[in-house]
Design an enzyme around this catalytic site. Structure first.
Site, PDB file in Angstrom:
ATOM      1  CG  ASP B  33      41.109  -5.402 -47.421  1.00 24.13           C
ATOM      2  OD1 ASP B  33      40.526  -5.906 -48.400  1.00 24.13           O
ATOM      3  OD2 ASP B  33      41.663  -4.288 -47.443  1.00 24.13           O
ATOM      4  CG  HIS B  34      40.533  -8.028 -40.046  1.00 21.15           C
ATOM      5  ND1 HIS B  34      39.722  -8.207 -38.961  1.00 21.15           N
ATOM      6  CD2 HIS B  34      41.681  -8.675 -39.747  1.00 21.15           C
ATOM      7  CE1 HIS B  34      40.327  -8.928 -38.032  1.00 21.15           C
ATOM      8  NE2 HIS B  34      41.521  -9.222 -38.487  1.00 21.15           N
TER       9      HIS B  34
END
Lengths: 130, 179
Positions: B33-34
């Site tokens: 997600d990052h």
């Protein structure tokens, strides 16, 4: 023995490192909390950095005598009592406690904690070349 | 499960300095997600790695008397973001340590390349109501061993660092006079 300019320069560097402020913000009359944004934990950090940089010992409560402000003999109804002001003058000869005379509200104590106050405290600890 | 943000100590000199590594892996879920399609290790987790390294370094020095908790981050400067496959080497030293707090400063490198400069400031919450131990003695010792502290650790005089026996680690509540 350092002169006043050297002490101020070192104190400014310490405050820049501890508080993440720019050099030009650290002027003698700047207050630690209102102007430079210091929070309670920063006071401990500042004391440690002063000890290391100036090779001195600063016992807890010597520079920032918070125990006076938590003593009900010296603070009542949010105001510093005459005895409290007397105690602060005795404990903080390097600070301009007189500015609390007109308004001894405890919140005004932040006006006493200035960059200049720290410099004067250090001058008293290490001596200063005239 | 605990989140560990250092993998292993390479050097550990009691009361002075330590070196630890953290290898970034694509199997770390948060990297998905990052950011989606562009996995980068968050800077906040590098800071946490220094907090874990520094907390162990300072805690060991003071015999784990109290709870040294991360109180502020005076400095965190990053040159770039690590990617999966990178190995971060954290070098940190104790700038000062007292009963009520400590400052640890360090640098992170990937190979020879400077990645970050970080300072972490700890406060000892010995005398507050939060003075319960964050780890049991057994958990603490297991963690120290797993991270290799006693494999590479040396005392201030250069002798091999020996783990304390269970029960020798002081209870912060007792030290604060409340038990």
């Amino acid at each position: 023995m350092p002169d006043r300019e050297e002490i101020f320069s070192t104190v400014r560097e310490i405050l820049c490192d501890a508080l993440g402020v720019d050099e030009d913000e650290v002027v003698p009359q700047a207050t630690l909390t209102d102007d430079l944004g210091a929070e309670s934990i920063d006071f401990l950090d500042i004391v440690f950095r002063l000890e290391k940089s100036f090779e001195i010992k600063i016992p807890r409560g010597e520079l920032f005598p918070d125990n006076v402000l938590s003593d009900e003999r010296f603070v009542q109804d949010g105001k510093i009592t005459p005895d409290g002001l007397k105690e602060l003058r005795a404990r903080m000869p390097y600070a301009d406690v007189d500015k609390l005379e007109a308004n001894p509200d405890i919140k005004e104590m932040s006006q006493v904690f200035t960059v200049d106050m720290i410099c004067r405290f250090i001058e008293g600890k290490v001596g200063v070349e005239s | 499960m605990r989140w560990y943000w250092i993998d292993r100590f390479l050097e550990f000199e009691s009361g002075r300095a330590a070196v630890a590594v953290k290898t970034v892996s694509l199997s770390e879920e948060h990297l998905h997600d990052h950011f989606p399609g562009c996995p980068l290790m968050p800077n906040s987790l590098v800071i946490e790695g220094f907090a874990q390294l520094g907390g162990i370094l300072v805690g060991e020095h003071i015999g784990f008397a109290g709870n040294m908790i991360l109180a502020k981050v005076p400095k965190a400067e990053f040159e770039f973001s690590p990617q999966p496959g990178d190995t971060l080497t954290y070098r940190a030293k104790i700038e000062y340590v007292k009963e009520d707090g400590a400052l640890v400063a360090g640098e992170s490198h990937i190979g020879d390349k400077l990645h970050a400069k970080v300072e972490v400031f700890f406060a000892n919450v010995l005398e507050t109501d939060r003075s319960r131990r964050l780890f049991s003695d057994a958990e603490l010792l297991a963690m120290m061993k797993m991270l290799g502290v006693y494999r590479v650790g040396r005392t201030a005089t250069g002798e091999k660092l020996v783990p304390p026996k269970l029960g020798e680690i002081p209870d912060p509540a007792r030290l604060a006079g409340r038990s």
